[in-house]
Design an enzyme around this catalytic site. Structure first.
Site, mmCIF file in Angstrom:
data_model
loop_
_atom_site.group_PDB
_atom_site.id
_atom_site.type_symbol
_atom_site.label_atom_id
_atom_site.label_comp_id
_atom_site.label_asym_id
_atom_site.label_seq_id
_atom_site.Cartn_x
_atom_site.Cartn_y
_atom_site.Cartn_z
ATOM 1 N N SER A 18 -34.027 -3.508 23.770
ATOM 2 C CA SER A 18 -34.113 -2.054 23.569
ATOM 3 C C SER A 18 -34.050 -1.214 24.848
ATOM 4 O O SER A 18 -33.952 0.006 24.761
ATOM 5 C CB SER A 18 -35.386 -1.692 22.822
ATOM 6 O OG SER A 18 -35.218 -2.030 21.470
ATOM 7 N N LYS A 40 -31.177 1.035 24.870
ATOM 8 C CA LYS A 40 -31.154 2.292 24.100
ATOM 9 C C LYS A 40 -31.058 3.506 25.029
ATOM 10 O O LYS A 40 -30.589 4.571 24.627
ATOM 11 C CB LYS A 40 -32.379 2.386 23.174
ATOM 12 C CG LYS A 40 -32.333 1.344 22.025
ATOM 13 C CD LYS A 40 -33.576 1.374 21.168
ATOM 14 C CE LYS A 40 -33.493 0.597 19.859
ATOM 15 N NZ LYS A 40 -33.420 -0.838 19.918
ATOM 16 N N TYR A 52 -24.407 -2.325 17.327
ATOM 17 C CA TYR A 52 -25.831 -2.206 17.695
ATOM 18 C C TYR A 52 -26.350 -3.550 18.260
ATOM 19 O O TYR A 52 -27.011 -3.586 19.302
ATOM 20 C CB TYR A 52 -26.661 -1.758 16.478
ATOM 21 C CG TYR A 52 -28.149 -1.808 16.738
ATOM 22 C CD1 TYR A 52 -28.791 -0.810 17.470
ATOM 23 C CD2 TYR A 52 -28.918 -2.887 16.291
ATOM 24 C CE1 TYR A 52 -30.154 -0.886 17.740
ATOM 25 C CE2 TYR A 52 -30.275 -2.959 16.557
ATOM 26 C CZ TYR A 52 -30.890 -1.955 17.281
ATOM 27 O OH TYR A 52 -32.236 -2.037 17.560
ATOM 28 N N TYR A 59 -42.732 2.990 21.731
ATOM 29 C CA TYR A 59 -43.081 3.029 20.301
ATOM 30 C C TYR A 59 -44.517 3.511 20.129
ATOM 31 O O TYR A 59 -44.896 4.512 20.734
ATOM 32 C CB TYR A 59 -42.835 1.658 19.638
ATOM 33 C CG TYR A 59 -41.628 0.973 20.213
ATOM 34 C CD1 TYR A 59 -40.353 1.511 19.989
ATOM 35 C CD2 TYR A 59 -41.728 -0.142 21.038
ATOM 36 C CE1 TYR A 59 -39.228 0.926 20.551
ATOM 37 C CE2 TYR A 59 -40.604 -0.734 21.595
ATOM 38 C CZ TYR A 59 -39.371 -0.199 21.356
ATOM 39 O OH TYR A 59 -38.285 -0.762 21.912
ATOM 40 N N VAL A 105 -37.745 -6.105 23.638
ATOM 41 C CA VAL A 105 -38.423 -7.327 23.197
ATOM 42 C C VAL A 105 -38.011 -8.585 23.984
ATOM 43 O O VAL A 105 -38.566 -9.655 23.769
ATOM 44 C CB VAL A 105 -38.271 -7.607 21.674
ATOM 45 C CG1 VAL A 105 -39.052 -6.608 20.850
ATOM 46 C CG2 VAL A 105 -36.831 -7.680 21.257
#
Ligand code: GLN
Length: 304
Positions: free
Chosen positions: A63, A66, A188, A240, A258
């Site tokens: 991530s 992102k 993705y 998050y 992760v």
């Protein structure tokens, strides 16, 4: 101040400390890593560089990517992207579906999976050669031509990506995905599969410490305002439902993945990346969080 001594000292302390985290196993291929890996790389705007441990070893950035996909979509579409997703912390885990129903398929922010899937859809709609163009974008940001996707990781995630498949189809049902969900998910998973070292990550995030200017190519990637906004989003949404705790303990905009990587930016000053694959229960690197908390405390260089 001598950053190398501070980093060395904290690296040694944290390396020896007990690690209560666990390597992510829901993507089977991610288990294929030495769980004790630990690396740090520091890049300052003034050219100071310092790395220690496994800082040159490429790992799955997941991530953290992102931030790259958001930056590329933002540079191409400007403020229009905010018609498709929000800028509020979700307070939920990265792969949560729960708010999408009441929010009518508009993800809370670009750093949860739902938001990153919408950003992926935007990239597919505006770039005919999106797989190649995205890679070139990251290569230019880092100044490293060898950066690539990992087919092994992407295939491994695709085979068990039930939640992301659900998210993408659910958002599509609200009309907020323009392309074929399978194509969106394939891209993705590719984006998440990028492999980079701490050194490459720190160098590729320097544009966010530098008001949107890529110091390797001298190109203005984002406007000053866009760069400020991405830092603001990393500060509020980068971890998050642990984003508040990261702001509280570390006090820097940052982004985790992760694969165990964390990148943190001090706008105007420096970027620091940490990699340690064992994650806490919120999906963020256990030792990465510990290291960064000690680093900004001892160097007294947080933004607050
Ligand atoms: N590829 C991972 C997923 O979609 C990324 C999650 C993460 O790094 N937090 O589940």
């Amino acid at each position: 101040m001598s950053f190398d001594l501070i980093i060395q000292d904290i690296y040694n302390q944290v390396k020896e400390a007990q690690d209560n985290g666990k390597v992510a196993s829901y993507i089977p291929e991610l288990l294929n890593v030495n769980p004790e890996s630990f690396g740090i790389y520091f890049s300052a705007n003034n050219q100071v560089r310092y790395g220690i441990g496994d800082c040159g070893y490429k790992f799955s950035i997941q991530s953290v990517s992102k931030v790259f996909s958001l930056s590329l979509a933002y540079s191409l579409k400007g403020e229009d992207i905010w018609n498709r997703l929000g800028v509020e912390p979700s307070g939920t885990s990265y792969n949560s579906l729960i708010q999408l129903e009441t929010d009518h398929g508009i993800p809370r922010n670009p750093f949860i999976n739902a938001g990153a899937i919408v950003i992926t859809d935007i990239l597919i709609s505006c770039l005919p050669n999106y797989r190649h163009d995205f890679l070139e974008f990251v290569r230019k940001l880092s100044g490293v031509k060898s950066i690539n996707y990992s087919a092994k990781i992407a295939v491994s995630e695709k085979a068990v990506g039930y939640r992301n498949i659900a998210l993408c189809n659910f958002i599509k049902s609200f009309g907020n995905i323009e392309n074929n969900p399978e194509e969106v998910l394939d891209f993705y998973f590719d984006i998440c599969s990028l492999e980079m070292s701490c050194e490459e990550l720190s160098n590729s995030f320097l544009f966010l410490a530098n008001q949107g200017l890529n110091p390797h190519s001298n190109e203005q990637v984002l406007t000053k305002s866009q760069s400020k906004r991405i830092n603001a989003l990393m500060q509020t949404c980068g971890f998050y439902d642990e984003s508040g705790e990261f702001a509280f303990k570390v006090g820097l905009p940052g982004k985790s993945g992760v694969g165990g990587g964390i990148v943190a930016v001090h706008p105007g000053e420096y970027v620091i990346s940490v990699w340690s694959p064992k994650l806490n229960e919120k999906g963020n690197s256990f030792k990465g969080m510990q290291f960064l908390e000690k680093f900004t405390t001892e160097s007294r260089l947080s933004i607050f």
